[in-house]
Design a protein around this motif. Sequence first.
Motif, mmCIF file in Angstrom:
data_model
loop_
_atom_site.group_PDB
_atom_site.id
_atom_site.type_symbol
_atom_site.label_atom_id
_atom_site.label_comp_id
_atom_site.label_asym_id
_atom_site.label_seq_id
_atom_site.Cartn_x
_atom_site.Cartn_y
_atom_site.Cartn_z
ATOM 1 N N ASN A 127 -6.179 103.105 9.408
ATOM 2 C CA ASN A 127 -5.521 104.402 9.574
ATOM 3 C C ASN A 127 -6.383 105.384 10.354
ATOM 4 N N GLU A 128 -7.710 105.283 10.212
ATOM 5 C CA GLU A 128 -8.600 106.130 11.012
ATOM 6 C C GLU A 128 -8.303 105.958 12.502
ATOM 7 N N PHE A 129 -8.104 104.712 12.914
ATOM 8 C CA PHE A 129 -7.833 104.439 14.325
ATOM 9 C C PHE A 129 -6.452 104.932 14.733
ATOM 10 N N PHE A 130 -5.461 104.697 13.914
ATOM 11 C CA PHE A 130 -4.124 105.185 14.251
ATOM 12 C C PHE A 130 -4.108 106.707 14.337
ATOM 13 N N ASN A 131 -4.919 107.369 13.536
ATOM 14 C CA ASN A 131 -4.976 108.828 13.561
ATOM 15 C C ASN A 131 -5.612 109.382 14.837
ATOM 16 N N ILE A 132 -6.477 108.602 15.484
ATOM 17 C CA ILE A 132 -7.130 109.111 16.694
ATOM 18 C C ILE A 132 -6.419 108.692 17.978
ATOM 19 N N VAL A 133 -5.384 107.891 17.889
ATOM 20 C CA VAL A 133 -4.646 107.478 19.090
ATOM 21 C C VAL A 133 -4.175 108.683 19.902
ATOM 22 N N PRO A 134 -3.580 109.712 19.296
ATOM 23 C CA PRO A 134 -3.170 110.871 20.112
ATOM 24 C C PRO A 134 -4.347 111.555 20.814
ATOM 25 N N ILE A 135 -5.486 111.616 20.169
ATOM 26 C CA ILE A 135 -6.677 112.220 20.778
ATOM 27 C C ILE A 135 -7.110 111.399 21.984
ATOM 28 N N LEU A 136 -7.195 110.080 21.801
ATOM 29 C CA LEU A 136 -7.608 109.206 22.900
ATOM 30 C C LEU A 136 -6.604 109.252 24.042
ATOM 31 N N ALA A 137 -5.331 109.279 23.711
ATOM 32 C CA ALA A 137 -4.293 109.343 24.741
ATOM 33 C C ALA A 137 -4.426 110.627 25.554
ATOM 34 N N SER A 138 -4.674 111.741 24.887
ATOM 35 C CA SER A 138 -4.794 113.006 25.615
ATOM 36 C C SER A 138 -6.037 113.038 26.491
ATOM 37 N N ARG A 139 -7.069 112.305 26.112
ATOM 38 C CA ARG A 139 -8.300 112.283 26.900
ATOM 39 C C ARG A 139 -8.246 111.301 28.068
ATOM 40 N N PHE A 140 -7.511 110.215 27.921
ATOM 41 C CA PHE A 140 -7.580 109.143 28.906
ATOM 42 C C PHE A 140 -6.295 108.890 29.679
ATOM 43 N N LEU A 141 -5.183 109.448 29.260
ATOM 44 C CA LEU A 141 -3.925 109.249 29.950
ATOM 45 C C LEU A 141 -3.406 110.575 30.458
ATOM 46 N N SER A 142 -2.796 110.530 31.623
ATOM 47 C CA SER A 142 -2.153 111.727 32.131
ATOM 48 C C SER A 142 -0.657 111.451 32.228
ATOM 49 N N LEU A 143 0.136 112.498 32.250
ATOM 50 C CA LEU A 143 1.579 112.333 32.353
ATOM 51 C C LEU A 143 1.931 111.594 33.634
ATOM 52 N N ARG A 144 1.236 111.874 34.705
ATOM 53 C CA ARG A 144 1.481 111.208 35.976
ATOM 54 C C ARG A 144 1.234 109.700 35.848
ATOM 55 N N THR A 145 0.189 109.300 35.144
ATOM 56 C CA THR A 145 -0.121 107.892 34.922
ATOM 57 C C THR A 145 1.004 107.226 34.146
ATOM 58 N N LEU A 146 1.475 107.889 33.122
ATOM 59 C CA LEU A 146 2.541 107.316 32.296
ATOM 60 C C LEU A 146 3.849 107.197 33.073
ATOM 61 N N MET A 147 4.157 108.157 33.913
ATOM 62 C CA MET A 147 5.403 108.155 34.660
ATOM 63 C C MET A 147 5.421 107.086 35.758
#
Length: 84
Positions: free
Chosen positions: A62-82
């Motif tokens: 659960n510690e890892f699942f809880n940090i997924v949004p943090i990691l996503a915001s640091r390493f992914l951009s909306l442009r990358t996802l689109m």
Amino acid sequence: MEPHIFRALASYLRRENLISHTRIKVEEKLTFFLYMVSQNASYEDLQLEFQHSGQTFHEYINEFFNIVPILASRFLSLRTLMSH
């Protein structure tokens, strides 16, 4: 995963205080998480493989699942996802 990448990831998680040492080290927690994700493993599978209780795995995974949004915001951009 290459060992140097694993070590770098564990160091990053520790340095950024995303995952911390408890009675189980960051590296072991990361191993649990990567095993679960790569093998589509259940908590029961983790218990057999690593010899810890189900409660232990529930807490640390659960510690890892809880940090997924943090990691996503640091390493992914909306442009990358689109673009995918």
